[in-house]
Design a protein around this motif. Sequence first.
Motif, PDB file in Angstrom:
ATOM      1  N   TYR A 201      21.468  30.066  45.330  1.00 41.23           N
ATOM      2  CA  TYR A 201      20.849  31.321  45.756  1.00 41.23           C
ATOM      3  C   TYR A 201      19.648  31.629  44.862  1.00 41.23           C
ATOM      4  CZ  TYR A 201      25.036  32.231  48.558  1.00 41.23           C
ATOM      5  OH  TYR A 201      26.057  32.154  49.474  1.00 41.23           O
ATOM      6  N   VAL A 202      18.529  31.963  45.498  1.00 38.72           N
ATOM      7  CA  VAL A 202      17.314  32.306  44.758  1.00 38.72           C
ATOM      8  C   VAL A 202      16.845  33.685  45.199  1.00 38.72           C
ATOM      9  CG1 VAL A 202      14.942  31.664  44.205  1.00 38.72           C
ATOM     10  CG2 VAL A 202      16.649  29.871  44.617  1.00 38.72           C
ATOM     11  N   ALA A 203      16.898  34.639  44.307  1.00 39.65           N
ATOM     12  CA  ALA A 203      16.382  35.976  44.602  1.00 39.65           C
ATOM     13  C   ALA A 203      14.891  36.008  44.317  1.00 39.65           C
ATOM     14  CB  ALA A 203      17.104  37.010  43.745  1.00 39.65           C
ATOM     15  N   ARG A 206      13.876  39.601  39.711  1.00 40.37           N
ATOM     16  CA  ARG A 206      14.942  39.633  38.711  1.00 40.37           C
ATOM     17  C   ARG A 206      15.925  40.747  39.031  1.00 40.37           C
ATOM     18  NH1 ARG A 206      10.306  38.914  35.665  1.00 40.37           N
ATOM     19  NH2 ARG A 206      10.302  41.084  34.939  1.00 40.37           N
ATOM     20  N   GLU A 209      18.271  39.419  41.650  1.00 41.59           N
ATOM     21  CA  GLU A 209      19.153  38.452  41.003  1.00 41.59           C
ATOM     22  C   GLU A 209      20.295  39.171  40.290  1.00 41.59           C
ATOM     23  OE1 GLU A 209      19.141  35.170  37.336  1.00 41.59           O
ATOM     24  OE2 GLU A 209      17.327  36.310  37.796  1.00 41.59           O
ATOM     25  N   LYS A 213      24.331  38.949  41.339  1.00 38.95           N
ATOM     26  CA  LYS A 213      25.339  38.484  40.379  1.00 38.95           C
ATOM     27  C   LYS A 213      26.501  39.469  40.244  1.00 38.95           C
ATOM     28  CE  LYS A 213      22.487  35.375  37.601  1.00 38.95           C
ATOM     29  NZ  LYS A 213      21.778  35.140  36.314  1.00 38.95           N
ATOM     30  N   ILE A 223      23.028  31.492  40.978  1.00 42.55           N
ATOM     31  CA  ILE A 223      22.058  32.506  41.369  1.00 42.55           C
ATOM     32  C   ILE A 223      20.950  32.562  40.324  1.00 42.55           C
ATOM     33  CG2 ILE A 223      21.683  34.927  41.972  1.00 42.55           C
ATOM     34  CD1 ILE A 223      24.746  35.126  42.436  1.00 42.55           C
ATOM     35  N   THR A 224      19.705  32.479  40.776  1.00 46.07           N
ATOM     36  CA  THR A 224      18.559  32.605  39.881  1.00 46.07           C
ATOM     37  C   THR A 224      17.476  33.396  40.600  1.00 46.07           C
ATOM     38  OG1 THR A 224      17.047  31.377  38.434  1.00 46.07           O
ATOM     39  CG2 THR A 224      17.449  30.443  40.623  1.00 46.07           C
ATOM     40  N   SER A 225      16.320  33.519  40.004  1.00 45.38           N
ATOM     41  CA  SER A 225      15.225  34.228  40.672  1.00 45.38           C
ATOM     42  C   SER A 225      13.918  33.463  40.507  1.00 45.38           C
ATOM     43  CB  SER A 225      15.069  35.649  40.127  1.00 45.38           C
ATOM     44  OG  SER A 225      14.799  35.635  38.735  1.00 45.38           O
TER      45      SER A 225
END
Length: 433
Positions: A201-203, A206, A209, A213, A223-225
Amino acid sequence: MVFFSLIRIFATIMKVLIVNTSERTGGAAVAANRLMKALNNSGVKAKMLVRDKCSNNLTVVGLPKSPMKHWHFLWERFVVFCHLHFNKHHLFEIDIANTGSDITQLREFQEADIIHLHWINQGMLSLGNIHKILQTGKPVVWTMHDIWPATAICHLTLNCRQFTTGCHNCYLLPNNGSNHDLAYKIWQRKKAMIKDENIYYVACSRWLESEAKKSALLYGQKITSIPNCIDTHIYKKGNQQEARQRLGLPANKKLILFASQRVTNENKGMSYLIEACKQLATDHEQPGVVILGGHAEEVVNQLPLDSYPLGYVNDEHRIVDVYNAVDVFVLPSLSENLPNTIMEAMACGVPCVGFRVGGIPEEIDHKKNGYVAEYRNAEDLGRGINWILNETDYEALSKHAIHKVAQNYSQQSVALKYLDIYQQAMAFKHYHL
């Protein structure tokens, strides 16, 4: 240098399929298109698969022609309408993904190394379709343009925190739903869909993200951004007077821009801009307001300042002209991820004003390239607009805005971050074969 060389070698043998409902309509479509171009410019073979194709672009593929594409959308809306007790109030705030198209048999899907989901709602993909994609074993990356992948049925949580434990008793449903309402049922289906599966998953911010989470649904997921990107060869500073002349806007006024796909959408905060403009109307030199978006004419009479509705504009070069014609861009949204519009305005050297919400403070550095107003505070919004127009070093703000975009949202920097995610996803799949 060695790192970038290895990334480029890896990129040249990779095929990415970006999946989004629309080719051009909406912020997610714009962001997905820009990412596709950025990836292709970096050596990746990227294509986009959409339900609503509207160009002759060979890198964008539409779903096969079928009357079912439209029935999928209508059927989902009908089911939601029923659950709303035939009230249209929240009809387009809810998505349940109960119907969609199976894309796994398409040549573009089978040739792809990475399946990159974006905004796939309103009949593009069902939860069952997504589960089938996951079952093929292809690595899946999912860019979150809003919170829907981490909740049951909503795109905006606002003050609701049910998604942190498990969606039920939803505020969007009649009588606030119940413990086993539609939200609860869709939550359970989503939970089953991703069980024992790995999605990256990429938000886009921030802030999102951090919210994702906290979701009980995505517990244990990666999950990252990564921010959206922009082509600074297109969105760049130009001559203000020439832009105004092309658009038929006044040459001797300071101009405020408000833009939204549908300006009457309550979440876009037009009412706060109206209140802020009442405050500005008392100033000696009154600015004008340029309104860009659908239903612009409906709000003209509510503004105490001269207004210039341009309606909905989808020509990119005309949009750049609009940014270059104005002095400040205002986005008083009540909920935002990482707005493309703020990024576009800043790339054109236009300082922005927005509320302290979502990813807006990540784009606007307060009193350095714009002004971040206190949430839902029309008075502070007006104070920020006036500060930019009359009280600060405008040229310094403009230069800092351009620099912020170049440093953080360029095509190359965003493409490299996604390449790293793709590499991780492919390595994980190969390790677990």
